[in-house]
Design a protein around this motif. Structure first.
Motif, PDB file in Angstrom:
ATOM      1  N   ASN A   1      23.581   7.331  15.343  1.00  0.00           N
ATOM      2  CA  ASN A   1      24.624   8.013  15.848  1.00  0.00           C
ATOM      3  C   ASN A   1      24.927   9.462  15.029  1.00  0.00           C
ATOM      4  O   ASN A   1      25.250  10.246  15.706  1.00  0.00           O
ATOM      5  CB  ASN A   1      25.939   6.952  15.576  1.00  0.00           C
ATOM      6  N   ASN A   2      24.948   9.356  13.578  1.00  0.00           N
ATOM      7  CA  ASN A   2      24.951  10.368  13.004  1.00  0.00           C
ATOM      8  C   ASN A   2      24.348  10.469  11.755  1.00  0.00           C
ATOM      9  O   ASN A   2      23.807   9.377  11.225  1.00  0.00           O
ATOM     10  CB  ASN A   2      26.625  10.725  12.698  1.00  0.00           C
TER      11      ASN A   2
ATOM     12  N   GLN B   1      24.486  11.708   7.575  1.00  0.00           N
ATOM     13  CA  GLN B   1      25.536  12.466   6.821  1.00  0.00           C
ATOM     14  C   GLN B   1      24.751  12.810   5.476  1.00  0.00           C
ATOM     15  O   GLN B   1      23.906  12.264   5.138  1.00  0.00           O
ATOM     16  CB  GLN B   1      26.767  11.518   6.540  1.00  0.00           C
TER      17      GLN B   1
ATOM     18  N   ARG C   1      26.305  15.072  14.012  1.00  0.00           N
ATOM     19  CA  ARG C   1      26.345  14.071  15.197  1.00  0.00           C
ATOM     20  C   ARG C   1      24.746  14.033  15.713  1.00  0.00           C
ATOM     21  O   ARG C   1      24.194  14.976  15.752  1.00  0.00           O
ATOM     22  CB  ARG C   1      27.392  14.093  16.181  1.00  0.00           C
TER      23      ARG C   1
ATOM     24  N   ASP D   1      23.987   6.767  10.135  1.00  0.00           N
ATOM     25  CA  ASP D   1      24.710   5.793  10.796  1.00  0.00           C
ATOM     26  C   ASP D   1      23.765   5.108  11.955  1.00  0.00           C
ATOM     27  O   ASP D   1      23.764   5.905  13.001  1.00  0.00           O
ATOM     28  CB  ASP D   1      25.923   6.435  11.428  1.00  0.00           C
TER      29      ASP D   1
ATOM     30  N   ASN E   1      22.483  -1.221  13.868  1.00  0.00           N
ATOM     31  CA  ASN E   1      23.211  -1.947  12.851  1.00  0.00           C
ATOM     32  C   ASN E   1      24.606  -1.557  12.666  1.00  0.00           C
ATOM     33  O   ASN E   1      25.830  -2.220  12.005  1.00  0.00           O
ATOM     34  CB  ASN E   1      22.544  -2.222  11.496  1.00  0.00           C
ATOM     35  N   ASN E   2      24.996  -0.267  13.101  1.00  0.00           N
ATOM     36  CA  ASN E   2      26.147   0.373  12.597  1.00  0.00           C
ATOM     37  C   ASN E   2      26.895   0.454  11.353  1.00  0.00           C
ATOM     38  O   ASN E   2      27.793   0.250  11.147  1.00  0.00           O
ATOM     39  CB  ASN E   2      27.304  -0.157  13.766  1.00  0.00           C
ATOM     40  N   ASP E   3      25.605   0.280  10.242  1.00  0.00           N
ATOM     41  CA  ASP E   3      26.055   0.552   9.072  1.00  0.00           C
ATOM     42  C   ASP E   3      25.291   1.820   8.432  1.00  0.00           C
ATOM     43  O   ASP E   3      24.870   2.316   9.110  1.00  0.00           O
ATOM     44  CB  ASP E   3      25.651  -0.635   7.974  1.00  0.00           C
ATOM     45  N   MET E   4      25.509   2.105   7.213  1.00  0.00           N
ATOM     46  CA  MET E   4      25.061   3.514   6.611  1.00  0.00           C
ATOM     47  C   MET E   4      24.038   2.905   5.567  1.00  0.00           C
ATOM     48  O   MET E   4      24.078   2.196   4.759  1.00  0.00           O
ATOM     49  CB  MET E   4      26.368   4.091   5.972  1.00  0.00           C
ATOM     50  N   ARG E   5      22.835   3.878   5.728  1.00  0.00           N
ATOM     51  CA  ARG E   5      21.564   3.442   4.990  1.00  0.00           C
ATOM     52  C   ARG E   5      21.467   4.896   4.306  1.00  0.00           C
ATOM     53  O   ARG E   5      21.189   5.684   4.863  1.00  0.00           O
ATOM     54  CB  ARG E   5      20.587   2.988   5.751  1.00  0.00           C
TER      55      ARG E   5
END
Lengths: 116, 111
Positions: free
Chosen positions: B30-31, B33, B50, B92, B96-100
């Motif tokens: 999704n994005n 960072q 994004r 993102d 999973n919609n978590d941050m790795r």
């Protein structure tokens, strides 16, 4: 100036003792992350919560680690019993996320844990 | 498991030079960072790009994103000694919609 707070900042304990780390996320954030950082493994995601509900704790050793959010202002990470290999810096971060999108995270200063 | 991989692992430059760090990732995002970590401190968010953006600027920072190559780069222009830190990319992920986070690039800027 809103920030994530973590306590304690440093903890030295003996193997077998229980360790509890606390985190106060930024007010209004709905997502809380727990990370562990070591030289060997880098930054590992242990668990995260959205709206206080645990979403993923697959990175956490289940037999000894537990994470909870008793209310919106407090997240806890417990290790029982602690082992020397748990020595690391543990970071809490908070942010805002939806089911499909995560925004930037704000990290706390970390808890440096040493287990002897 | 880590999603992003930074390259190089370490970079040493002189003050005033530009620093470029790269990040590669594996799955759809999704994005992406970028964060900075000074020694002994928590990570600080620098910039978010994004998946539908190709380039973004913030002060002396320039981030590019190439979703076809699953890679991003962070450029710090006119570096200063205070830029000495570790830089991490985080993704993102859509599944999973978590941050790795990746393993980071250790940047040293010599005065």
């Amino acid at each position: 100036d809103a920030r994530v707070t973590q306590t304690p900042r440093h903890k030295v304990t003996e193997m077998g003792q229980e360790v509890t780390m606390r985190c106060q996320p930024i007010l209004g954030h709905n997502t809380v992350f727990w990370y562990r950082q070591t030289m060997m493994q880098g930054l590992e995601l242990l668990a995260y919560f959205r709206n206080r509900a645990p979403l993923d704790d697959s990175g956490m050793p289940k037999d000894r680690f537990s994470a909870e959010m008793p209310d919106a202002t407090l997240a806890t990470l417990k290790i029982q019993p602690s082992e020397p290999r748990d020595s690391a810096v543990y970071f809490c971060a908070s942010g805002f996320s939806t089911d499909s999108y995560s925004y930037e995270q704000y990290f706390g200063p970390g808890t440096r844990l040493t287990v002897t | 498991s880590q999603q992003g991989e930074e390259d190089p692992q370490a970079l040493s430059i002189q003050e005033g030079e530009n620093a470029t760090m790269n990040c590669s990732y594996k799955t759809s995002i999704n994005n992406l960072q970028w964060y900075r970590q000074n020694s002994g401190r928590g990570l600080v968010h620098l910039i978010l790009i994004r998946s539908n953006e190709r380039e973004k600027h913030s002060g002396r920072l320039r981030v590019t994103l190439d979703t076809s190559k699953k890679s991003s780069s962070l450029l710090i222009t006119a570096s200063r000694a205070a830029d000495t830190a570790s830089y991490f990319c985080a993704t993102d992920t859509r599944n999973n919609n978590d941050m790795r986070f990746g393993a980071g690039t250790r940047l040293t800027v010599k005065p």
